[in-house]
Enzyme design. Structure first.
Site, PDB file in Angstrom:
ATOM      1  CG  HIS A  81     -24.068 -15.384 -33.112  1.00 61.24           C
ATOM      2  ND1 HIS A  81     -24.994 -15.921 -33.976  1.00 61.24           N
ATOM      3  CD2 HIS A  81     -24.358 -15.893 -31.888  1.00 61.24           C
ATOM      4  CE1 HIS A  81     -25.818 -16.694 -33.310  1.00 61.24           C
ATOM      5  NE2 HIS A  81     -25.457 -16.703 -32.045  1.00 61.24           N
TER       6      HIS A  81
ATOM      7  CE  LYS B 286     -25.115 -20.431 -33.782  1.00 58.31           C
ATOM      8  NZ  LYS B 286     -24.977 -20.121 -32.363  1.00 58.31           N
TER       9      LYS B 286
ATOM     10  CB  SER C 194     -26.850 -15.271 -29.697  1.00 57.10           C
ATOM     11  OG  SER C 194     -27.389 -15.398 -28.399  1.00 57.10           O
TER      12      SER C 194
END
Ligand SMILES: *Cc1c(COP(=O)(O)O)cnc(C)c1O
Length: 387
Positions: A208, A237, A180
């Site tokens: 991610h 995300k 990350s």
């Protein structure tokens, strides 16, 4: 009059003195490539909204319509009265997306990670964890009360030795897919091979990576042809909504429903949010997603070329671009300097990253324009504190 809370003052003062104090900044309006930050319009290079879907008209409509149909709260936990058709429909979509038998929605990636590790590992077991793993994986390790062996970042050889030396009942290898704060990928193929040899379970946190990496945005494992025992993804995300999930075999999901405390003892997510998540997975896994991923890749190339031209290192090939400055204060000074010019690139300090590796974390989005990235590069080039 003294109060027992006085003891907090000393600690807060110490954080301040070390350049480590954290403060909330207020965003107004819709999340996008441009945001209103404390009343100023700035270019946003700090969000994980990688595809720009958080502000998508289609998702807004999907959410609003679903609220009209099913109301707001779920009213109870999934195992009591809160399991609604919308949760199950999303889980089916996610299982199809990841080509797994099943999936289970958790309230966030944080919940998913602590739940999976605590469920799969106990005091008789050993968890092997990359030293740069996300805090939620670290907390999951602690919560499991298993023995925890941290291996150096992406160091497969050390992990192999640790696995061989272990006589634990169950072995669990846990890793971020795309790290990350560094944006580099885990060696998932090598990890999967090691796990197969050692009879260990592989848990990969694709927070991610899903929506961004791999075929149709299915993540790093899909790109590498790896099937982990448990794949964790977040909806917060690239998918631009909220919530998270674990994908895997049916028996894994059944086990988690019975054992993952962060699944069991919490109110189910609002059903309309599940419907918005479904719309997002549909968009992100289709042609529109492919086009957004191509746009994002173009911005990543542009940014890396620009860094090279500035004589700066380009350690990451992904949409997460760290500019490591080392010192905490210097990092925050550069972030402040950028902000004055209308660019929001968050400074990241310990304990989020190891001491001495404070950095700007530039997060690129598919919706950033060529000019946006050019402007960021110009600001970086003009900074006296960089290089
Ligand atoms: C953000 C993040 C999480 C937590 O996901 P949320 O859905 O935001 O709670 C988990 N793992 C990693 C690697 C993350 O970056």
């Amino acid at each position: 009059m003294s109060s027992p809370l006085d003891m907090l003052d000393a600690e807060l003062t110490e954080l301040e003195e070390h350049g480590l104090i954290r403060q909330l900044r207020r965003m107004n309006g819709v999340q996008g490539r441009v945001i209103d930050l404390d009343g100023r319009t700035v270019l946003n290079f700090s969000a994980n909204n990688y595809l720009g879907l958080a502000g998508s008209d289609e998702l807004r409509r999907a959410l609003a319509k679903a609220v009209g149909r099913v109301g707001v709260g779920a009213g109870a936990s999934r195992l009591i009265a809160g399991n609604m058709a919308e949760h199950e429909a999303l889980e089916q979509d996610l299982a199809r997306f990841h080509e797994t038998e099943a999936a289970l929605v958790f309230n966030s990636g944080y919940h998913a990670n602590i739940g999976v590790i605590q469920a799969l590992a106990g005091p008789a077991d050993e968890v092997f964890s990359d030293e740069l793993n996300h805090a939620s994986l670290i907390d999951g390790c602690r919560l499991s009360r298993a023995k925890v062996s941290v291996f150096p970042h992406r160091d497969v050889a050390t992990l192999a030795r640790q696995l061989t030396a272990s006589s634990a009942r169950r072995k669990l290898v846990v890793t971020d897919a795309l790290f990350s704060m560094d944006g580099d990928p885990a060696p998932v193929a090598a990890l999967a091979d090691l796990c197969a040899q050692a009879g260990a379970l592989l848990v990969v946190d694709e927070a991610h990576a899903v929506g961004v990496i791999g075929p149709a945005g299915r993540g790093l494992c899909a790109a590498a042809g790896v099937v982990p025992a448990a794949l964790v993804g977040t909806m917060g995300k690239a998918f631009g909504v909220f919530g998270a999930y674990v994908a895997g075999e049916r028996r894994l999901i059944r086990y988690l429903v019975n054992r993952a405390r962060s699944f069991i003892f919490t109110t189910a997510l609002p059903p309309a949010v599940m419907t918005a998540c479904r719309a997002s997975v549909r968009i992100a896994s289709g042609n529109e997603g492919d086009a957004l991923r191509a746009d994002l890749a173009a911005r990543v190339s542009q940014f890396r070329e620009g860094l090279r031209a500035l004589g700066l290192p380009t350690p990451s090939e992904s949409h997460i671009q760290p500019i490591v400055l080392g010192d905490e204060r210097r990092t925050m000074a550069v972030a402040e300097e950028l902000l004055e010019q209308g660019v929001y690139a968050q400074g990241i300090r310990p304990p989020t990253v190891p001491r001495g590796t404070s950095r700007l974390r530039v997060a690129l989005m598919a919706t950033h324009t060529l000019a946006d990235v050019e402007f960021l590069l110009t600001c970086l080039g003009a900074s006296k504190q960089i290089g």
